[in-house]
Write an enzyme that holds these catalytic residues in place. Structure first.
Site: not given
Lengths: 256, 574
Positions: B19-20, B23, B128, B222, B241, B243, B253, B256, B287, B352, B376, B387, B392-393
């Site tokens: 549920a991130g 998802g 970035f 998982d 990766q 970081h 974290l 960056e 990175r 990271h 991910e 990356r 990633s977002l």
């Protein structure tokens, strides 16, 4: 140091306090101490965790009689007294427990929510109030091709409330929630206010109506425990005060 | 166990696991297509690791001009991404993502996300690492938190059904398709079956294989292990990766974005050492480059006691720090007891992100019909060997939607699957768990887990070589032997977290073995994978994806060529 932990076994409904001797490390958080117990002493100890960095809101519990995030709370600072906090009283703070705050850290579940096991509570009543304020963006008019423009000051005003991580610390700290199970609680009202002041919405005040009841805006007694315990410095009491003033000025107060 | 009630089997059109951001974005799209969609998550949805993403989400909106007034474009974004990947990314996948990016961010804004703004009211963008333009859209330094809340709000508004605190134990295969899964309900300890036309894995990465990690404690890989056990290969698992800037002590974290806003790295001689490693990009090199530089400084004795360097923000001024990096300031104060307005932040590299994952195509399809992956946990591959921050977002939300669309197309007209296979798998999973719980004595679960994490960081960390990795592999084999005898003391059915940790550990050991074998076989240095015994990139042999299969309980590696097309591989310079 010693951890004094509230234990609850749902299978025989027994409640008790267990004491564990923990080797404290520099910078050790209460969450890390709980993991030590789980690893070395008792793998049945139940507590929720996720980010361990004070952003996900999972590990709110009553620590030395103050609702806090276990991951963000340093054991050493509890023992040296620098995290002491004066809260307006409510029943969960008054349970008579033999506990020495200079040597022991007392950890209990977040108040005002049903127990599941040990430090794990059922968050559903908290989230039921959250859902009741219908927290979803309802913009005015058709979506433009690009982003809707926003003023930086409006963003800052919103951020005070979007920063909420829904950990429930305020809910567990609120004397009104303690006596009125129908009260929406600080987090849900702050969430509602966040949508009310979003300049991209119609701003017709209809949002405020959702909690314009004796159990909504009007139940707050301004003890301000919510703001004091909030790990993200969200001020629900200010949102509630402003909402009430707005409703009053428009003559929209409910009859009581 | 005699008298046990038959396992509950739930039927939905679609099951999303996790549920991130991926998802939730997928669930919203599936629900909007009229499909009965459910989301299974081992935590409450808002506790997903996406919430911790700080710096931002990349999109070539062009709200902030680059040097000399140049305008950003999806092509420039794609170029930066491919170069950043050390040319291991599949360029058609990168194209899909970068073209989709502006629409993705605008859609989030339309759903209510409160992004930080420029003076003119448009979404703010900041520089970035490894990017030619200020391309990273952000909500202060709480971008993941803001987007996750928005998507959760949207999902609730659609009345999507959530099964919260359910840990998925197996995928179900029936007639050559994935037809569902089984999951244990933490509250009761009961295994439930879920039957569906399609299953989407959106379970995140496996950073907690490592002792020093920025990841949430729940990131145990998982879903990646579930796919492997269901016969789906994993891709590029050796690319981890690290970081460069995680808080010394807790490895939380430090975005960056802190360097994007002007933060500088210093060693114990008070030198801006990045001048020597990346003379043009300095602190904003990608990175992998910055993480290696810091490690080299520390190894050369130019770090501070304990192994860290300084990230200095003090010259940015109190107002700027308060406005743009409030979360970072709070983290530094809460977890290191220092205020970045007046003091530098002690930082060291830490695990990271998992570039590798479940092998999928650009539509999120695995090689098992009915099984999909996004975010991910998946590897499409848009990140290749390294990356870029802010991608990633973007990947989670962009592919969450695109994969959902592919699922809608693929399942049109498909009948609901039979539930027999799900039901019998739920029963056998319950039996397996009963057996595990029934063990009276054995190895300590947590000791094995801690040893695993230390082994991974020490032998499969930033710098790798054959001799150490072989030693690491034999250590992993001994841990696996110990795991066969693992037990938990807690025999309760209600909220038995030790049992869940045991199931997680089983997956972690499997993934560690795949990672280790993949890393050993890649005899070159590329992106995050740095072999001190093979320091050069070797395009002749390794411009290729590693594919790891599980065949008869053995890990079988093969290679597949990278899909180029837009940009020819050249040496990376920053």
């Amino acid at each position: 140091m010693r951890l004094k932990l509230f234990r609850y076994n749902p299978e025989d409904r027994e409640q008790r306090y267990d004491i564990f001797e923990i080797e404290s490390r520099p910078g050790m958080s209460v969450l890390a101490a709980l993991f030590d117990v789980q690893k070395k002493h008792d793998d049945s100890l139940a507590f929720r965790y996720s980010c361990r960095g004070a952003v996900c809101g999972t590990c709110a519990m009553l620590i030395n009689k103050v609702p806090r995030l276990a991951c963000r709370t340093q054991v050493a600072k509890l023992l040296d007294g620098s995290l002491e906090m004066d809260l307006a009283p409510y029943p969960a703070l008054e349970v008579d427990i033999d506990w020495n705050p200079e040597e022991e850290v007392l950890v209990e579940p977040l108040p005002h929510l049903p127990l599941i096991r040990d430090l794990v509570v059922d968050m559903e009543p908290f989230f039921a109030f959250y859902r009741a304020v219908r927290p979803v963006f309802k913009p005015e008019g058709e979506a433009p091709a690009r982003e809707r423009l926003m003023d930086r000051d409006a963003v800052s005003a919103l951020e005070a409330y979007t920063n909420c991580i829904l950990c429930g610390a305020c809910f567990g700290a609120c004397p009104v929630d303690a006596k009125n199970p129908d009260y929406y609680g600080p987090a849900a009202l702050a969430k509602l206010y966040r949508f009310h002041i979003d300049p991209r919405e119609a701003g017709d005040g209809s949002r405020l109506e959702l909690a314009n009841t004796p159990e909504g805006w009007w139940a707050c007694e301004f003890h301000t425990n919510c703001m004091r315990v909030c790990p993200k410095r969200v001020p629900p009491n200010i949102a509630i005060g402003k909402a009430r003033r707005e409703l009053s000025e428009q003559g929209r107060e409910p009859e009581r | 166990m005699a008298g046990r009630a038959e396992a509950a089997v739930h039927r939905h059109d679609m099951v999303v696991i996790g549920a991130g951001l991926s998802g939730l974005r997928a669930a919203i799209e599936l629900s909007d297509a009229g499909l009965d969609t459910t989301v299974i998550s081992k935590v409450l949805p808002l506790r997903s690791h996406s919430v911790a993403a700080q710096g931002g989400i990349n999109a070539s909106l062009g709200n902030v001009a680059g040097e000399d007034g140049a305008m950003d474009s999806w092509e420039a974004h794609a170029y930066d991404t491919v170069k950043g990947s050390d040319y291991l990314a599949d360029q058609d996948a990168v194209e899909v993502m970068c073209r989709e990016a502006p629409r993705t961010v605008i859609e989030l804004e339309h759903m209510g996300t409160v992004f930080s703004r420029l003076e003119n009211g448009y979404i703010a963008q900041r520089p970035f690492g490894g990017a030619m333009f200020p391309r990273t859209c952000y909500a202060a330094d709480r971008t993941g938190h803001n987007i996750l809340n928005t998507l959760y709000e949207q999902a609730l508004d659609r009345e999507i059904r959530f099964y919260e605190e359910y840990y998925t134990t197996a995928l179900v295969r029936d007639g050559g398709r994935c037809t569902g899964c089984t999951a244990i309900e933490l509250l009761t300890g009961r295994v439930h079956g879920f039957a569906a036309k399609a299953v989407l894995l959106a379970t995140g990465g496996f950073g907690r294989l490592y002792s020093r990690s920025t990841n949430a404690l729940i990131n145990t890989g998982d879903g990646v292990a579930l796919a492997l056990c269901a016969g789906v290969p994993l891709k590029d698992m050796e690319f981890i990766q690290f970081h460069p800037t995680t808080l010394f002590g807790t490895n939380i974290l430090i975005t960056e974005g802190a360097r994007g806003e002007g933060g500088r790295l210093y060693n114990s001689n008070n030198e801006r050492f990045m001048e020597r490693y990346a003379p043009h990009s300095l602190d904003l090199a990608p990175r992998d480059v910055v993480a290696r530089a810091i490690e080299e400084e520390i190894a050369a004795g130019r770090g501070f006691e304990g192994g860290y360097v300084y990230l200095d923000l003090t010259h940015l001024g109190a107002d700027h720090i308060r406005a743009r990096l409030p979360g970072i300031r709070q983290i530094a104060m809460d977890f290191a007891g220092i205020d970045p307005i007046t003091d530098p932040i002690p930082v060291q590299p830490g695990q990271h992100y998992s570039m590798g994952g479940i092998d999928v195509n650009n539509r999120g399809e695995t090689r098992l019909p009915g099984l999909y992956a996004a975010g991910e946990c998946a590897c499409s591959s848009v990140h290749g060997a390294n990356r870029l921050g802010g991608n990633s977002l973007l990947e989670t939300v962009a592919f969450g939607k695109l994969v959902a669309r592919a699922i809608v197309q693929n399942t049109q007209g498909l009948p609901a699957p039979a539930t027999d296979a799900v039901r019998s798998r739920a029963a056998s999973e319950q039996e397996r768990i009963d057996v595990l719980l029934g063990r009276k004595t054995g190895e300590n679960l947590f000791a094995i887990m801690d040893d695993l994490k230390d082994t991974m960081f020490e032998y499969f960390g930033i710098f790798r070589d054959e001799r150490h990795m072989k030693e690491g592999i034999s250590r992993l084999e001994r841990l696996q032997e110990r795991f066969e005898r693992v037990h938990v003391k807690n025999k309760s059915r209600v909220f038995n977290q030790a049992l869940i940790r045991l199931l997680e550990l089983e997956d972690m050991l499997l993934l560690a073995a795949v990672l280790a074998q993949s890393a050993l076989r890649r005899r070159e240095s590329r992106g995050s994978h740095t072999r001190t015994d093979f320091p050069a990139r070797d395009d002749e042999h390794f411009l290729a994806h590693t594919l790891a299969h599980l065949r008869d309980s053995a890990i079988d590696l093969e290679y597949e060529p990278v899909r180029l097309g837009m940009f020819e591989p050249t040496e990376r310079e920053y």
